[in-house]
Design an enzyme around this catalytic site. Structure first.
Site, mmCIF file in Angstrom:
data_model
loop_
_atom_site.group_PDB
_atom_site.id
_atom_site.type_symbol
_atom_site.label_atom_id
_atom_site.label_comp_id
_atom_site.label_asym_id
_atom_site.label_seq_id
_atom_site.Cartn_x
_atom_site.Cartn_y
_atom_site.Cartn_z
ATOM 1 N N ASP A 1 -0.721 -2.428 -4.569
ATOM 2 C CA ASP A 1 -0.883 -0.977 -4.535
ATOM 3 C C ASP A 1 0.442 -0.242 -4.416
ATOM 4 O O ASP A 1 0.597 0.668 -3.592
ATOM 5 C CB ASP A 1 -1.840 -0.549 -3.419
ATOM 6 C CG ASP A 1 -3.291 -0.894 -3.734
ATOM 7 O OD1 ASP A 1 -3.574 -1.267 -4.893
ATOM 8 O OD2 ASP A 1 -4.136 -0.797 -2.835
ATOM 9 N N ASP A 12 0.815 -1.219 0.000
ATOM 10 C CA ASP A 12 0.000 0.000 0.000
ATOM 11 C C ASP A 12 0.848 1.267 0.000
ATOM 12 O O ASP A 12 0.651 2.165 0.818
ATOM 13 C CB ASP A 12 -0.950 -0.018 1.205
ATOM 14 C CG ASP A 12 -1.887 -1.224 1.152
ATOM 15 O OD1 ASP A 12 -2.707 -1.270 0.219
ATOM 16 O OD2 ASP A 12 -1.769 -2.117 2.011
ATOM 17 N N HIS A 52 -5.103 -1.064 5.700
ATOM 18 C CA HIS A 52 -4.075 -0.159 6.190
ATOM 19 C C HIS A 52 -3.950 -0.225 7.709
ATOM 20 O O HIS A 52 -4.174 0.743 8.432
ATOM 21 C CB HIS A 52 -4.362 1.266 5.727
ATOM 22 C CG HIS A 52 -4.252 1.444 4.242
ATOM 23 N ND1 HIS A 52 -4.210 2.683 3.634
ATOM 24 C CD2 HIS A 52 -4.174 0.541 3.234
ATOM 25 C CE1 HIS A 52 -4.110 2.526 2.328
ATOM 26 N NE2 HIS A 52 -4.096 1.235 2.061
ATOM 27 N N HIS A 104 -5.879 -1.079 -6.332
ATOM 28 C CA HIS A 104 -5.707 0.204 -7.020
ATOM 29 C C HIS A 104 -4.893 0.066 -8.298
ATOM 30 O O HIS A 104 -5.246 0.673 -9.312
ATOM 31 C CB HIS A 104 -5.038 1.225 -6.090
ATOM 32 C CG HIS A 104 -5.982 1.836 -5.111
ATOM 33 N ND1 HIS A 104 -6.475 3.113 -5.241
ATOM 34 C CD2 HIS A 104 -6.531 1.343 -3.982
ATOM 35 C CE1 HIS A 104 -7.289 3.381 -4.242
ATOM 36 N NE2 HIS A 104 -7.337 2.327 -3.444
ATOM 37 N N HIS A 159 -3.573 -4.262 1.413
ATOM 38 C CA HIS A 159 -4.936 -3.783 1.197
ATOM 39 C C HIS A 159 -5.521 -3.116 2.437
ATOM 40 O O HIS A 159 -6.083 -2.018 2.353
ATOM 41 C CB HIS A 159 -5.862 -4.912 0.727
ATOM 42 C CG HIS A 159 -7.262 -4.460 0.433
ATOM 43 N ND1 HIS A 159 -7.529 -3.412 -0.424
ATOM 44 C CD2 HIS A 159 -8.478 -4.895 0.863
ATOM 45 C CE1 HIS A 159 -8.844 -3.243 -0.497
ATOM 46 N NE2 HIS A 159 -9.435 -4.111 0.272
#
Length: 406
Positions: free
Chosen positions: A47, A8, A202, A83, A200
């Site tokens: 991500d 992320d 956080h 994303h 994914h």
């Protein structure tokens, strides 16, 4: 064996120019630390970018740091996230892989077996012999089908040190903020892996379940929202050495949160209270989050003198100031307590209670109620598969313009 596990990164994710490159800066510092610590390889669990087609400056920064890893003979293994995944298959991750900067380990065998099972290939790290595989993330939990189809038994029987990468919310690791979100049960993950590298969600968390090695979320490299800046302050990643986990914090800027309760106060009192607090602190190179909530005793939220408050913060060295007044209400528009008989629509009741508070000229209450319902419906449309953000926003705007009186 020593490796890094990050996820992320969301490089290029913030809209404001002063914040947009902070994700890239965090990524650069993380890679520098990986090189300094002489890791054997780096895992990026989805991500890396905030979109499948990131801006050129974001791509250039990421590619440059990944090239430094390659020059040090440190491989980077990744999967796409919700994303940077693209249903069309067009993603900059493929460009990075083609350039030899990363290896996407989410590989399936090409043949289509009659049993309909998804069979994954292992990527073997040449230096350590670690066997790595995984499943990419997709939006709205659409990746759950992959886990349901997975030929887990074959993966479980594979010998050696194995790492499974995933980008999903695992049910057993849910925190209270995800209580109402449908997750993927850990039972859908293959057992007998030495490490489960997640992304994914956080949050910084790791658990050990019977039959599984550590299931780990490292959280974001840099917070990606106002609430994350408040809760986390900074991001980071895990270093894993001989099975032991150590969290490495990445501090791009200091973060200071200011929270003010405005209940029964006037806007002037709130302004003075915040200014008095500011005068007792220095905010050099600091991101400041300012949250004001409650029901004012008089006046409107807009009467709080944010211009003076922001000026005071920046004069004391603040790098960037973010404010959140979503939960700040005036006395006239405070929360409405609604008693709803069984079977009655809550939304309908709340709208009827509030529709007359801001009357529209030329509309009676019934017409205004109908207009509000149509506006809610227009704003509730979803972005279509493959639709550009600009086109989606234009479509919603045009729908609203058709509803609003001239």
């Amino acid at each position: 064996m020593k490796f890094a596990h990050m996820a992320d990164c969301h490089i290029g994710g913030w809209r404001d120019p002063k914040l947009r490159m902070l994700g890239a800066q965090a990524f650069c510092r993380a890679i520098d630390l990986c090189i300094e610590k002489s890791v054997d390889f780096v895992l990026i669990a989805g991500d890396l970018f905030n979109t499948s087609l990131p801006p050129i400056d974001s791509l250039k920064t990421a590619a440059g740091k990944l090239k430094e890893l390659k020059d040090k003979n440190i491989p980077a293994y990744l999967i796409s996230g919700s994303h940077d995944y693209s249903p069309s298959g067009k993603t900059m991750l493929d460009v990075l892989e083609e350039a030899g900067l990363v290896v996407n380990v989410a590989r399936a065998h090409e043949e289509q077996p009659e049993d309909g099972k998804l069979r994954l290939k292992f990527t073997v790290d040449a230096k350590t012999g670690a066997k790595i595989t995984g499943i990419p993330g997709r939006r709205a939990g659409l990746d759950k089908t992959f886990y349901q189809m997975l030929a887990r038994e074959e993966l479980e029987q594979e010998p050696g040190f194995k790492i499974f990468m995933f980008h999903a919310l695992i049910e057993e690791l849910k925190t209270k903020e995800f209580a109402h979100v449908d997750g993927t049960p850990a039972s859908l993950l293959p057992k007998n892996f030495s490490y489960y590298a997640g992304g994914h969600v956080h949050i910084v968390k790791d658990v050990s379940l019977p039959g599984y090695g550590p299931i780990v979320y490292p959280g974001p490299l840099f917070p990606n929202s106002f609430s994350e800046l408040e809760a986390l302050g900074s991001g980071g990643f895990y270093l894993v050495e001989e099975g032991k986990l150590a969290f490495e914090s990445i501090q791009v800027h200091n973060v200071h949160k200011i929270a003010v309760k405005a209940d029964h106060k006037s806007p002037e009192q709130v302004t003075r209270e915040i200014l008095a607090f500011i005068q007792t602190r220095e905010f050099v190179d600091t991101i400041v989050t300012l949250r004001i909530e409650g029901v004012l005793g008089s006046g409107k939220p807009s009467d709080v003198d944010f211009k003076v408050i922001l000026s005071a913060l920046y004069s004391r060295g603040a790098y960037f100031v973010m404010k959140n007044t979503f939960a700040l209400k005036s006395k006239e528009y405070g929360e409405v307590a609604v008693s709803v008989p069984k079977g009655e629509d809550v939304e309908e009741k709340v709208l009827k209670e509030n529709v007359g508070q801001m009357p529209l000229e030329g509309f009676n209450p019934e017409q205004q109620l109908s207009l509000v319902k149509q506006m809610i419906q227009a704003l509730g449309v979803e972005r279509q598969e493959g639709e550009r953000v600009a086109d989606f926003e234009k479509r919603v705007k045009e729908s609203m313009e058709k509803l609003l009186p001239e």
